[in-house]
Design a protein around this motif. Structure first.
Motif, PDB file in Angstrom:
ATOM      1  N   ALA A 247       0.825  -1.356   0.036  1.00  0.00           N
ATOM      2  CA  ALA A 247       0.043  -0.074  -0.080  1.00  0.00           C
ATOM      3  C   ALA A 247       0.890   1.204   0.059  1.00  0.00           C
ATOM      4  O   ALA A 247       0.616   2.203  -0.691  1.00  0.00           O
ATOM      5  N   THR A 248       2.003   1.237   0.632  1.00  0.00           N
ATOM      6  CA  THR A 248       2.862   2.306   0.802  1.00  0.00           C
ATOM      7  C   THR A 248       3.286   2.746  -0.501  1.00  0.00           C
ATOM      8  O   THR A 248       3.556   3.968  -0.862  1.00  0.00           O
ATOM      9  N   LEU A 249       3.759   1.581  -1.113  1.00  0.00           N
ATOM     10  CA  LEU A 249       4.552   1.562  -2.539  1.00  0.00           C
ATOM     11  C   LEU A 249       3.276   2.275  -3.724  1.00  0.00           C
ATOM     12  O   LEU A 249       3.882   3.045  -4.516  1.00  0.00           O
ATOM     13  N   VAL A 250       2.308   1.741  -3.505  1.00  0.00           N
ATOM     14  CA  VAL A 250       1.357   2.501  -4.454  1.00  0.00           C
ATOM     15  C   VAL A 250       1.117   3.975  -4.223  1.00  0.00           C
ATOM     16  O   VAL A 250       1.243   4.697  -5.145  1.00  0.00           O
ATOM     17  N   VAL A 251       0.894   4.229  -2.920  1.00  0.00           N
ATOM     18  CA  VAL A 251       0.794   5.914  -2.783  1.00  0.00           C
ATOM     19  C   VAL A 251       2.087   6.572  -3.077  1.00  0.00           C
ATOM     20  O   VAL A 251       2.012   7.527  -3.780  1.00  0.00           O
ATOM     21  N   LEU A 252       3.179   6.088  -2.959  1.00  0.00           N
ATOM     22  CA  LEU A 252       4.416   6.626  -3.078  1.00  0.00           C
ATOM     23  C   LEU A 252       4.484   6.678  -4.691  1.00  0.00           C
ATOM     24  O   LEU A 252       5.057   7.734  -5.357  1.00  0.00           O
ATOM     25  N   CYS A 253       4.449   5.582  -5.508  1.00  0.00           N
ATOM     26  CA  CYS A 253       4.649   5.747  -6.841  1.00  0.00           C
ATOM     27  C   CYS A 253       3.610   6.657  -7.527  1.00  0.00           C
ATOM     28  O   CYS A 253       3.870   7.292  -8.541  1.00  0.00           O
ATOM     29  N   MET A 254       2.414   6.399  -7.185  1.00  0.00           N
ATOM     30  CA  MET A 254       1.223   7.111  -7.999  1.00  0.00           C
ATOM     31  C   MET A 254       1.543   8.547  -7.655  1.00  0.00           C
ATOM     32  O   MET A 254       1.291   9.587  -8.410  1.00  0.00           O
ATOM     33  N   GLY A 255       1.883   8.921  -6.302  1.00  0.00           N
ATOM     34  CA  GLY A 255       2.253  10.211  -5.931  1.00  0.00           C
ATOM     35  C   GLY A 255       3.356  10.829  -6.540  1.00  0.00           C
ATOM     36  O   GLY A 255       3.201  12.111  -7.285  1.00  0.00           O
ATOM     37  N   ILE A 256       4.433  10.131  -6.707  1.00  0.00           N
ATOM     38  CA  ILE A 256       5.515  10.587  -7.687  1.00  0.00           C
ATOM     39  C   ILE A 256       5.325  10.820  -8.859  1.00  0.00           C
ATOM     40  O   ILE A 256       5.425  12.165  -9.590  1.00  0.00           O
TER      41      ILE A 256
END
Lengths: 364, 508
Positions: A247-256
């Motif tokens: 979940a953290t990775l999804v938020v991070l990659c989508m955010g970037i």
């Protein structure tokens, strides 16, 4: 009969050779198509690939190359991080539009104040706009397990509607005699994104794109976050075992990727486009997906891929105006490029075995 | 035995794959009604050989003779028509379909469901393999699933039944029942080709044995008269030394699990129910159980991939139940999951990257988030050397390694991190006997140095060899651990839940 056989290790040679082979095959197949349309294929290919760089109007067109490649590279690098992690943000176009509206909106709110702080503030606002728009599919995915491909894509159409509202409503130029479109940033120096070296086409967006290429390269090669992104894409269970929280990775990659797309939109609208208008966006968010794959999801490759894509845009436009080619033929030509790239790509991980000459080739 | 008419003769079979000769000039014959063992280590070529008999693979050279006539099946369909049936090690069943539907899927011309269900009942009663045709396969135990496969074969009325490592998923009682079924089949004239590396089983069941090593027949033996040690040394081609146990003191409790209940994240998985145990420094706890009884879930819950309330899992007294894998490693726990490719290691990444995968924290391979690749490479190469991993180098992708070599790398990677707590699921899965002995020795060495070790395995012999205490996972519940000393096979079988209600079947 031929058969594909998985290589024990990915081929280094083909990793770098595939883009070159794909471009060559595109020229051949495209040439055949142009010939079928009754044009001289050599002339068309020359117009697309040679003239923008070395032809009569190259002094102007070379600048255009950076203008077009800048946002493509900026968006594609962001997308490539997510794509590597198996997170498919297809809605960069929407994030690009929202970044442009937020960035431009903040700038116009200060009109006509002159301050050095306004442009940096607009940059932050642009990144924020794209980030927020990307957070919608990210949070829906992590909370409700929705498909980020569909949600991010559909949000593009919502963004386009908001863009239409902005240019005809809340951001419309009050002195524009009722025409749609915002004030032009070329007449508002504090909020303008100028050409940095006259004739080069380089504006702050291009600088940002180059910086992002370097940062992404370092991230992927040297940083643990880059390792986790690659790991999550290649082996999701191993990534959990390593300790990656999906979940953290999804938020991070989508955010970037959202923030970078938003930045690209903000730089575009305050620079080359000049104003918020219904159709200032020219599909960079979608084309960047092709650029990301053309560059093999590698930051340096994306830089080259972005320049190549920009070249086919500019050259294609010239070919359609000068040689009377239909613009759909140019789009088909660009489509061929992606098709051949993905097709030839198979050779990186597979080798071709002939079943006829089996006794000789099977011995290895 | 020699008066039995020959059913199938294999003559000079050779099969080569790129880079490896799987079978070289293999010959043996099997008589009607004979139970014939194919004995060999992993990678000795047993599977390739039976795949050729079953028509899945074509031999490069040599021929097969079935009752005096040439036999060259082009496909399994042709093999089945001749009278060859095979029960694979890995079942090919659909969990969301019931037993009868699964059986029908494997048949050329399935009869109507009702008729088929009646037939399944009849066959299962005749051979003492009770099975309800209307039950969902997803709800069956591994032993029951195997029965589905066996009955599917028996319905074809085979002359030769091939069984590939059939007992790896069974409890001792279930093994006994399976053997009774096989002996009954043999008495009725069905030949059985029995593949295994478990010597005691072969000694109790088989009439003859062909021993393979590196694709070649290295000998034949009469299992009834040879000792297990003789068979093992013929199979391995070397003398075996059992692992050395240092006398060691039990220290403080390093891993404490209390009342741990977690839902399985795996479809058709088994949830853990009120699992409690402790492991002290210097101690090895062996956890047995038939596959699919919660072993994977237990590993995930200990490694940190499934979260639980924080006080349910304690590492060196610190509550860790709600912490992820990274924090648990920092606290001193290392884990090696069963599935090497895709879970314990990333297939397309190099061994260096895979060393970083779990070694990053305990080996200090990052500085401010940046990876020290030189140190990581050193670490990977030390593991490769210390655990005799056969690879051209540390740059090679994990998937290019053979299963056994990757296994050695994964175990070595975990054991080289100076751990306090070690959790390993199936430590010697797929490795040859010499490497398995080395891995067991390495585990015992870590325990002697003061680590608390949990070994989850389906290999009872292995567990009894290295464990101090022994427990069984059954339906997601763990039996209270008992000291290994003085434990009998019967007691273990009862701990494993007996034969899943099969005892009644054979009251002849």
């Amino acid at each position: 009969m031929i058969r594909l056989e998985k290589r024990p290790n990915p081929s280094r040679f083909w990793l770098y050779a595939t883009p070159v082979v794909a471009v060559a095959l595109t020229m051949i197949a495209g040439g055949l198509m142009f010939a079928a349309l009754g044009k001289n294929p050599f002339e068309v290919i020359r117009t697309i690939f040679w003239d923008p760089l070395f032809g009569e109007f190259a002094w102007y067109l070379r600048g255009q190359l950076l203008v077009k490649a800048g946002p493509l590279v900026l968006i594609a690098v962001g997308l490539s991080l997510g794509f590597r992690a198996g997170i498919w943000n297809i809605g960069a176009e929407g994030q690009y539009i929202m970044g442009a509206i937020c960035g431009a909106g903040v700038g116009l709110a200060f009109y006509p104040t002159e301050s050095r702080l306004i442009f940096p503030l607009m940059i932050l606002a642009g990144a924020f706009g794209g980030w927020v728009w990307a957070m919608i599919p990210a949070i829906l995915k992590t909370r409700f397990n929705t498909n980020e491909i569909l949600v991010s894509l559909m949000l593009v159409y919502v963004a386009q509607t908001i863009l239409a509202m902005a240019s005809t409503g809340f951001l419309r130029n009050p002195e524009g005699a009722g025409f749609p479109g915002s004030r032009n940033f070329s007449s508002y120096p504090a909020a303008q994104n100028p050409e940095l070296i006259a004739g080069s086409g380089l504006h702050w967006g291009g600088v940002a794109a180059l910086a992002v290429v370097v940062l992404a390269y370092v991230l992927l090669q040297k940083h643990i976050l880059g390792f986790q992104i690659k790991l999550a894409g290649q082996a999701p269970r191993a990534a959990r075992f390593h300790g990656v929280n999906p979940a953290t990775l999804v938020v991070l990659c989508m955010g970037i990727s959202g923030a970078l797309a938003g930045l690209a939109g903000m730089f575009e609208v305050t620079g080359p486009a000049g104003q918020i208008s219904i159709d200032f966006n020219s599909g960079y968010g979608f084309t960047a997906i092709i650029v990301a794959f053309l560059g093999r999801l590698n930051p340096v490759g994306i830089l080259l891929g972005g320049l190549l894509m920009a070249l086919t845009y500019i050259g294609g436009e010239m070919a359609s105006t000068n040689l009377g080619l239909p613009s759909s033929a140019i789009q088909a030509f660009q489509g061929m490029l992606l098709f051949f790239l993905l097709g030839v790509d198979v050779l990186t991980n597979f080798r071709i075995r002939s079943l006829i000459g089996r006794s000789t080739t099977g011995a290895r | 035995m020699s008066e039995r008419p020959v059913l199938l003769a294999v003559e000079g079979i050779t099969k080569a794959y790129p880079g490896v000769v799987a079978n070289a000039d293999v010959s043996f014959s099997i008589g009607e009604g004979e139970v014939h063992a194919l004995l060999g280590e992993n990678g000795a070529g047993k599977s390739t050989l039976v795949k050729m008999i079953y028509g899945l693979v074509k031999p490069d050279q040599g021929r097969m003779v079935w009752k005096g006539a040439d036999y060259a099946p082009a496909a399994p369909r042709a093999a089945r028509a001749t009278g060859v049936a095979m029960v694979f090690q890995h079942f090919s069943l659909f969990e969301a379909l019931n037993v009868a539907e699964n059986v029908a899927l494997g048949m050329e011309n399935p009869p109507p469901m009702k008729e088929l269900a009646a037939k399944i009942r009849a066959v299962s009663e005749e051979y003492g393999l009770p099975l309800d045709p209307s039950r969902m396969v997803g709800d069956l135990s591994a032993g029951e699933r195997q029965r589905v496969e066996i009955i599917r074969c028996l319905l074809q009325d085979p002359k030769l039944l091939i069984m590939d490592e059939p007992t790896s998923v069974l409890t001792p009682q279930e093994v006994e029942i399976l053997f009774r079924t096989l002996r009954q089949l043999s008495a009725e004239g069905t030949a059985i080709l029995y593949i295994s590396h478990k010597l005691e089983e072969i000694r109790s069941l088989c009439d003859a044995a062909t021993i393979l090593r590196r694709g070649k027949v290295v000998g034949t033996a009469d299992p009834k008269t040879s000792s297990a040690r003789e068979l093992a040394e013929a199979m391995v081609g070397a003398t075996l030394t059992p692992p050395e146990r240092h006398g060691r003191e039990k220290g403080r409790v390093l891993l404490g699990v209390s009342d741990l209940s977690v839902a399985s994240p795996i479809p058709f998985g088994t949830s853990l129910k009120e699992v409690s145990f402790t492991v002290s420094a210097g101690e090895v706890l062996g956890i047995a159980g038939v596959a699919g009884n919660g072993q994977d879930e237990l590993l995930l819950a200990l490694s940190g991939e499934i979260a639980a309330p924080s006080d349910r899992v304690r590492i060196d007294s610190a509550p860790m139940g709600d912490k992820g894998p990274g924090e648990r490693r920092r606290a001193g726990l290392v884990a090696a999951p069963e599935d090497r490719l895709g879970h314990a290691a990333a297939p397309d990444m190099s061994l260096v990257e895979n060393a970083f995968l779990t070694g990053a924290i305990r080996k200090g391979l990052t500085k401010n988030g940046f990876i020290d690749w030189a140190a990581t490479r050193d670490y990977a190469e030390r593991v490769i050397k210390a655990y005799d991993v056969r690879t051209p180098g540390s740059h090679v992708a994990a998937r290019a390694l053979s299963g056994g070599n990757l296994q050695k790398f994964v175990i070595g990677r975990e054991l080289s991190q100076e751990p306090l707590v070690i959790v390993i699921n199936q430590p010697t899965w797929g490795v040859d006997a010499a490497a398995a002995a080395a891995i067991r020795q390495a585990i015992l060495d870590r325990a002697a140095e003061g680590a608390a070790v949990v070994v989850i395995s389906q290999d009872l012999d292995e567990l009894l060899e290295i464990s101090d205490r022994f427990a069984v996972l059954n339906g997601g519940r763990l039996t209270p651990p008992r000291p290994v000393q003085g434990l009998t096979v019967d007691e273990i079988g009862l701990m494993m839940g007996g034969a899943h209600g099969m005892e009644v079947a054979h009251h002849v």
